[in-house]
Scaffold this active site. Sequence first.
Site, PDB file in Angstrom:
ATOM      1  N   ARG A   1     -23.065-102.382 -39.039  1.00 50.72           N
ATOM      2  CA  ARG A   1     -23.272-103.452 -40.006  1.00 50.72           C
ATOM      3  C   ARG A   1     -24.625-103.384 -40.695  1.00 50.72           C
ATOM      4  O   ARG A   1     -24.725-103.551 -41.906  1.00 50.72           O
ATOM      5  CB  ARG A   1     -23.132-104.829 -39.336  1.00 50.72           C
ATOM      6  N   THR A   2     -25.685-103.173 -39.930  1.00 51.61           N
ATOM      7  CA  THR A   2     -27.019-103.259 -40.535  1.00 51.61           C
ATOM      8  C   THR A   2     -27.187-102.161 -41.583  1.00 51.61           C
ATOM      9  O   THR A   2     -27.537-102.434 -42.737  1.00 51.61           O
ATOM     10  CB  THR A   2     -28.103-103.181 -39.445  1.00 51.61           C
TER      11      THR A   2
ATOM     12  N   LYS B   1     -38.092 -81.939 -33.412  1.00 56.18           N
ATOM     13  CA  LYS B   1     -39.018 -80.808 -33.225  1.00 56.18           C
ATOM     14  C   LYS B   1     -40.355 -81.292 -32.680  1.00 56.18           C
ATOM     15  O   LYS B   1     -41.338 -80.571 -32.679  1.00 56.18           O
ATOM     16  CB  LYS B   1     -39.272 -80.121 -34.570  1.00 56.18           C
TER      17      LYS B   1
ATOM     18  N   ARG C   1     -34.584 -98.602 -37.773  1.00 55.27           N
ATOM     19  CA  ARG C   1     -34.057 -99.066 -36.478  1.00 55.27           C
ATOM     20  C   ARG C   1     -34.442 -98.014 -35.452  1.00 55.27           C
ATOM     21  O   ARG C   1     -34.255 -96.814 -35.682  1.00 55.27           O
ATOM     22  CB  ARG C   1     -32.541 -99.231 -36.533  1.00 55.27           C
TER      23      ARG C   1
ATOM     24  N   HIS D   1     -34.882-108.512 -34.374  1.00 59.77           N
ATOM     25  CA  HIS D   1     -33.950-108.043 -35.412  1.00 59.77           C
ATOM     26  C   HIS D   1     -33.925-109.134 -36.494  1.00 59.77           C
ATOM     27  O   HIS D   1     -32.955-109.871 -36.640  1.00 59.77           O
ATOM     28  CB  HIS D   1     -32.562-107.856 -34.774  1.00 59.77           C
TER      29      HIS D   1
HETATM   30  C1  NCD Z   1     -26.878-106.094 -33.070  1.00 59.04           C
HETATM   31  C2  NCD Z   1     -28.027-105.150 -32.790  1.00 59.04           C
HETATM   32  O1  NCD Z   1     -28.029-103.986 -33.204  1.00 59.04           O
HETATM   33  O2  NCD Z   1     -28.975-105.614 -32.166  1.00 59.04           O
HETATM   34  N1  NCD Z   1     -25.957-105.596 -34.003  1.00 59.04           N
HETATM   35  C3  NCD Z   1     -26.159-105.793 -35.333  1.00 59.04           C
HETATM   36  O3  NCD Z   1     -27.152-105.394 -35.912  1.00 59.04           O
HETATM   37  N2  NCD Z   1     -25.237-106.512 -35.992  1.00 59.04           N
HETATM   38  C4  NCD Z   1     -26.227-106.601 -31.835  1.00 59.04           C
HETATM   39  C5  NCD Z   1     -25.793-105.603 -30.794  1.00 59.04           C
HETATM   40  O4  NCD Z   1     -25.918-104.397 -30.946  1.00 59.04           O
HETATM   41  O5  NCD Z   1     -25.293-106.092 -29.774  1.00 59.04           O
END
Ligand code: NCD
Length: 477
Positions: free
Chosen positions: A53-54, A82, A103, A131
């Site tokens: 999703r992100t 590397k 991320r 997040h």
């Molecule tokens: C979440 C995350 O990556 O922290 N997912 C997301 O971004 N929608 C929740 C999860 O991974 O459980």
Amino acid sequence: MYKGSLVTIDDLTNEEIEDVLDLAQEMQKDLRGFPALASGHIMASLFFEPSTRTRGSFESAMKRLGGNTITTSDIRSSSMEKGESLADTVRVWSSYSDLMVIRHPWEGAARLAADFSSVPIINGGDGSHEHPTQTLCDLYTLKMEHGSLDGLRIVLCGDLKNGRTVHSLTFALLRFGAQIIFLPGEGLELPDHVKYKIETEYKTPIQKVGAGDLGALYNTGSDGETFNETDIDAVYMTPSRSHQLTMYQPEMATQLDLKGQNLTFYVTRRQAERDENGIIHGNKSDKYPRISKRALSRRFRRSMVLHPLPRVDELSPDMDSDRRSKYFIQAGYGVPVRMALLSLMTGLKPWRKGITKNSIDSKTDQISVMPRGIRCENPSCVINKEAHNCDPELRLLVKPEIRFSCKYCEQVIVPKFYGTEQGGRKTYNPISRLPFKSRHQLFQFYFFRSKEEATEQGFSRSSTSSRDNPRILEVQN
Ligand code: NCD
């Protein structure tokens, strides 16, 4: 840190959050209505952890705005494989783009990235830390589906320890005056540093209350066992008053009274990938809150169910067609919310309500120091992964007690003793007797978490009485 980065939810004021939500609402009316707004702009997405999703919604949002994206989605396909440092990777990628979403599995990675980037960084999730953009999607969903951010009563369920979405959301909800009830899986309670921040920076006491009807959510299904007797944590805020941190004093309620309440259940999965002690094994009979039609029954008729997704076994598919479920709508809202955020952060749309000071200025009363004897011991913190690119100083907080917090992962270290070395004599004392007037004096002292730590380092208990050693605390910058 690169000014204008979004590393934690505290980087946005309430007014800025409202700007994002308002603009998202406008953009949602016509997602195809801004095809040239970001033309000529490039968003880099650096995803060193899986994402559906992100990454998907950020890239969709940038493309809907007419911008371009460049991406690396696998650490093995970048030069980090590397041996290149995260700092160097970020330095280089920031010269290829106008803004970067990152991320990473290390806590504090986004903060390090912001220190080395020449463009704004957006934290797309750093380990179990925060997040913030998921929080913007969560708040938007609450606003759209509940009608407003006022008067929210929300039950945060599941892996509150490792769930970064829960941490950012908790802080934001507190700022908007929500009442929060924490319903953790066993051993997955909120981490100490988050509780600490709630109580000290957000000045909100956490109360223990009986789970009451919520105990039904711990129903394991197999033997029908429920845990109504369980005590859970709750924070109470003044209802219906956003931007205020006035406390609502419910005369220390001992049992939650949820009858007829409009509740939101925010459900999260076990973060098995962050399971350093092997306690997250997903056993069906674990004490872990699960949402299903049966668990909610008619008792929670007026509730709403959110989930950042992905789900595993904590949210039954039988809820998918239930009118209380909003989690797929919530995932869809990721696009307008991120379109709005990208437009504002790149300056393509103005912050309408203006930049104001954060209502929670978490940096107040904090100074940076390099204490001897104390360091961040979180093995997943970026400072213990890429130390040479990190600032070794810790944040010192003195109220209500002396403690240090890591600038990257924000974990808190509370020293119980301090030591001094005078004329070759090494002695230690309880921290409550620490006499210092300015941060510069702190270099004279050693800090220890326990007597054992002090003794191991050759310090012996001081015989000086507290009268001879008055407590003077006047920290100057
Ligand atoms: C979440 C995350 O990556 O922290 N997912 C997301 O971004 N929608 C929740 C999860 O991974 O459980």
